[in-house]
Design a protein around this motif. Structure first.
Motif, short mmCIF file in Angstrom:
data_model
loop_
_atom_site.label_atom_id
_atom_site.label_comp_id
_atom_site.label_asym_id
_atom_site.label_seq_id
_atom_site.Cartn_x
_atom_site.Cartn_y
_atom_site.Cartn_z
N ARG A 79 0.83 -1.20 0.00
CA ARG A 79 0.00 0.00 0.00
C ARG A 79 0.87 1.26 0.00
NH1 ARG A 79 -3.81 -0.01 4.89
NH2 ARG A 79 -1.99 -1.21 5.30
N SER A 80 1.93 1.26 0.78
CA SER A 80 2.83 2.41 0.82
C SER A 80 3.56 2.60 -0.51
CB SER A 80 3.86 2.24 1.94
OG SER A 80 3.22 2.22 3.18
N ALA A 81 3.89 1.50 -1.16
CA ALA A 81 4.59 1.60 -2.45
C ALA A 81 3.67 2.17 -3.52
CB ALA A 81 5.10 0.23 -2.87
N LEU B 238 1.64 6.65 -6.79
CA LEU B 238 0.98 6.44 -8.07
C LEU B 238 -0.50 6.79 -8.06
CD1 LEU B 238 2.63 3.00 -8.86
CD2 LEU B 238 3.39 5.26 -9.57
N GLU B 239 -1.06 6.96 -6.88
CA GLU B 239 -2.49 7.25 -6.77
C GLU B 239 -2.75 8.75 -6.90
OE1 GLU B 239 -3.70 5.62 -3.08
OE2 GLU B 239 -3.35 3.55 -3.72
#
Length: 50
Positions: free
Chosen positions: A32-34, A38-39
């Motif tokens: 999720r952190s990675a 990109l979001e």
């Protein structure tokens, strides 16, 4: 003698942190952190409105 004990303690702490970080329980958090960069942001910030 003391420096050897200190080095051994630090090595054990390092290996413990390494095992914790690479455990399977942590994978969803890291995934999720990675993906965060990109979001897209859902709501604009004050800087975007100005």
């Amino acid at each position: 003698m003391i420096s050897g004990i200190y080095t051994a303690i630090l090595l054990i702490v390092f290996v413990g942190i390494w095992i914790w970080a690479w455990s399977k329980k942590r994978k969803p958090d890291f995934t999720r952190s990675a993906r965060l960069p990109l979001e897209d942001d859902a709501s604009p910030t004050k800087e975007d409105e100005a």
